[in-house]
Design a protein around this motif. Structure first.
Motif, PDB file in Angstrom:
ATOM      1  N   VAL A  42       0.814  -1.092  -0.053  1.00  0.00           N
ATOM      2  CA  VAL A  42       0.051   0.012  -0.011  1.00  0.00           C
ATOM      3  C   VAL A  42       0.677   1.296   0.060  1.00  0.00           C
ATOM      4  N   GLU A  43       0.655   2.196  -0.977  1.00  0.00           N
ATOM      5  CA  GLU A  43       1.097   3.251  -1.109  1.00  0.00           C
ATOM      6  C   GLU A  43       0.855   4.203  -0.055  1.00  0.00           C
ATOM      7  N   VAL A  44       1.418   4.612   0.751  1.00  0.00           N
ATOM      8  CA  VAL A  44       0.854   5.794   1.911  1.00  0.00           C
ATOM      9  C   VAL A  44       1.776   7.061   1.840  1.00  0.00           C
ATOM     10  N   LEU A  45       1.246   8.131   1.585  1.00  0.00           N
ATOM     11  CA  LEU A  45       1.950   9.533   1.528  1.00  0.00           C
ATOM     12  C   LEU A  45       2.266   9.686   3.092  1.00  0.00           C
ATOM     13  N   PRO A  46       3.524  10.380   3.409  1.00  0.00           N
ATOM     14  CA  PRO A  46       3.626  10.834   4.750  1.00  0.00           C
ATOM     15  C   PRO A  46       2.334  11.474   5.392  1.00  0.00           C
ATOM     16  N   GLU A  47       1.878  12.352   4.663  1.00  0.00           N
ATOM     17  CA  GLU A  47       0.642  13.297   5.430  1.00  0.00           C
ATOM     18  C   GLU A  47      -0.632  12.364   5.649  1.00  0.00           C
ATOM     19  N   ASP A  48      -0.577  11.154   5.011  1.00  0.00           N
ATOM     20  CA  ASP A  48      -1.808  10.402   5.155  1.00  0.00           C
ATOM     21  C   ASP A  48      -1.404   9.237   6.233  1.00  0.00           C
ATOM     22  N   LEU A  49      -0.285   9.312   6.706  1.00  0.00           N
ATOM     23  CA  LEU A  49      -0.218   7.916   7.674  1.00  0.00           C
ATOM     24  C   LEU A  49      -1.251   7.816   8.714  1.00  0.00           C
ATOM     25  N   THR A  67       7.821   0.595   6.004  1.00  0.00           N
ATOM     26  CA  THR A  67       9.046   0.992   5.534  1.00  0.00           C
ATOM     27  C   THR A  67       9.166   2.194   5.187  1.00  0.00           C
ATOM     28  N   ILE A  68      10.142   2.573   4.839  1.00  0.00           N
ATOM     29  CA  ILE A  68      10.407   4.302   4.430  1.00  0.00           C
ATOM     30  C   ILE A  68       9.458   4.834   3.860  1.00  0.00           C
ATOM     31  N   PRO A  69       8.954   6.065   4.334  1.00  0.00           N
ATOM     32  CA  PRO A  69       9.582   6.595   5.357  1.00  0.00           C
ATOM     33  C   PRO A  69       8.772   6.732   6.619  1.00  0.00           C
ATOM     34  N   HIS A  70       8.200   5.693   6.961  1.00  0.00           N
ATOM     35  CA  HIS A  70       7.147   5.717   8.195  1.00  0.00           C
ATOM     36  C   HIS A  70       7.575   4.965   9.511  1.00  0.00           C
ATOM     37  N   LYS A  71       8.749   4.544   9.429  1.00  0.00           N
ATOM     38  CA  LYS A  71       9.140   3.674  10.733  1.00  0.00           C
ATOM     39  C   LYS A  71       9.159   4.365  12.145  1.00  0.00           C
ATOM     40  N   VAL A  72       9.446   5.664  11.758  1.00  0.00           N
ATOM     41  CA  VAL A  72       9.522   6.574  13.146  1.00  0.00           C
ATOM     42  C   VAL A  72       8.055   6.897  13.433  1.00  0.00           C
ATOM     43  N   ALA A  73       7.475   7.785  12.005  1.00  0.00           N
ATOM     44  CA  ALA A  73       6.419   8.582  12.168  1.00  0.00           C
ATOM     45  C   ALA A  73       5.276   7.566  12.456  1.00  0.00           C
ATOM     46  N   VAL A  74       5.352   6.445  12.500  1.00  0.00           N
ATOM     47  CA  VAL A  74       3.892   5.780  12.882  1.00  0.00           C
ATOM     48  C   VAL A  74       3.831   5.762  14.396  1.00  0.00           C
ATOM     49  N   MET A  75       4.916   5.872  15.217  1.00  0.00           N
ATOM     50  CA  MET A  75       4.669   5.519  16.553  1.00  0.00           C
ATOM     51  C   MET A  75       3.574   6.290  17.333  1.00  0.00           C
ATOM     52  N   PRO A  76       3.404   7.572  17.099  1.00  0.00           N
ATOM     53  CA  PRO A  76       2.399   8.192  17.793  1.00  0.00           C
ATOM     54  C   PRO A  76       1.123   7.804  17.394  1.00  0.00           C
TER      55      PRO A  76
END
Ligand code: NDP
Length: 284
Positions: A42-49, A67-76
């Motif tokens: 699934v293609e997910v843009l950073p602003e749509d995570l 995977t890149i670039p979501h591994k840290v941003a997903v935590m919250p």
């Protein structure tokens, strides 16, 4: 006969994600073990995570990889974070558990499982090239597994030193060495790991500038690069008589850990390796 057309859903979220081969590996295991599960790319843009995680939650997905670039941003966006993911500071695998979404990190443990097939890292001195996401996961898991002295070698000094600090916080003996034009590996090094992206397709001729002529044959040499599995780094080390470990094993083992978390089934590694090898052999 009771009819059931509902499939359990899992996925990988990334951007860009189209070339990520995990679906082929995971769905080969689902088919082999007769699991009515799917794994979507699934293609997910950073602003749509955040919305993507909420969607997975609303639809009752069993979990997903990041995977890149979501591994840290997903935590919250998650309900809790497992111990090693907390220490690594990144999540690559989310598991629906007890009504919530739990963030885990299976990259480093996938690497450890591959390494343990050759050598137990407890008490061993390890040199790691790189300090990005993969290096961080590998280094933290090695520290938690009781490795001896850890030496981090990285081109960008600030991120190398930041990793050393984090390793010391988990009780490791860690030090930083600059990325020289030629990296000499001390004879006392028992495990050498390339955790940079040098050598990843299409950079198939890329090789970290290690002084291979002086590399001790007793050093076990591992690469995180899964594609292609045979890298110049591993070939030079093998030519010195070193035992080598490819990055395909790490990829397969982190996938196995994810499938175990989601389904409770311990999947067959050979089925997963064969699915990936078929893909990578078509690529060159
Ligand atoms: P990052 O971008 O987070 O880190 C890349 C690292 O490589 C950094 O330390 C970077 O140094 C270094 N690097 C890149 N190019 C060069 C260069 N030309 N010279 C010196 N150093 C360089 O990436 P990841 O850590 O997420 O991924 C790294 C690799 O690990 C990828 O190839 C990926 O495919 C692989 N990987 C494999 C997995 C598996 O299961 N087998 C799982 C996860 C990742 P600097 O800090 O100076 O930029």
């Amino acid at each position: 006969m009771e009819l059931n057309f509902k499939q359990e859903l899992t996925a990988v979220f990334g951007h860009p994600v189209a070339e990520n081969p995990t679906q082929a590996m995971v769905e080969a295991a689902y088919r082999y073990h007769n699991l009515a599960w799917r794994y979507l790319t699934v293609e997910v843009l950073p602003e749509d995570l955040g919305a993507a995680v909420a969607g997975a939650r609303a639809m009752g997905w069993q979990g997903f990889n990041l995977t890149i670039p979501h591994k840290v941003a997903v935590m919250p966006f998650l309900d809790s974070i497992g111990e090693s993911a907390q220490k690594i500071g990144a999540v690559n695998c989310v598991v629906a558990r007890d009504g919530g979404l739990v963030g885990e990190n299976t990259d480093g443990r996938g690497f450890l499982e591959s390494l343990r097939e050759v050598v137990d890292p407890a008490g061993l001195d390890v040199m790691i090239l790189g300090s990005g996401g993969a290096a961080r996961a590998v280094a933290v898991e090695l520290a938690l597994a009781g490795a001896g002295a850890l030496t981090i070698v990285n081109r960008t000094e600030s991120s190398g030193r930041a990793l050393v600090e984090d390793l010391r916080k988990v009780g490791a003996t860690a030090s930083f060495r600059p990325w020289d034009e030629t990296i000499s590996v001390p004879e006392s090094t028992q495990v050498l790991v390339n955790a940079t992206s040098i050598g990843l397709f299409p950079d198939v001729k890329g090789c970290p500038p290690v002084d291979f002529a002086a590399l001790a044959p007793h050093t076990v040499v591992a690469d995180v690069i899964p594609n292609p599995p045979s890298t110049p780094f591993l070939r030079h080390a093998a030519a010195r008589g070193c035992r080598t470990i490819d990055g395909l094993g790490m990829l397969i083992n982190q996938g196995r850990l994810g499938i175990r978390y989601w389904t409770g089934v311990d999947p067959d590694a050979a089925v997963m390796r064969s699915a990936l090898e078929t893909i990578f052999s078509q690529e060159g």
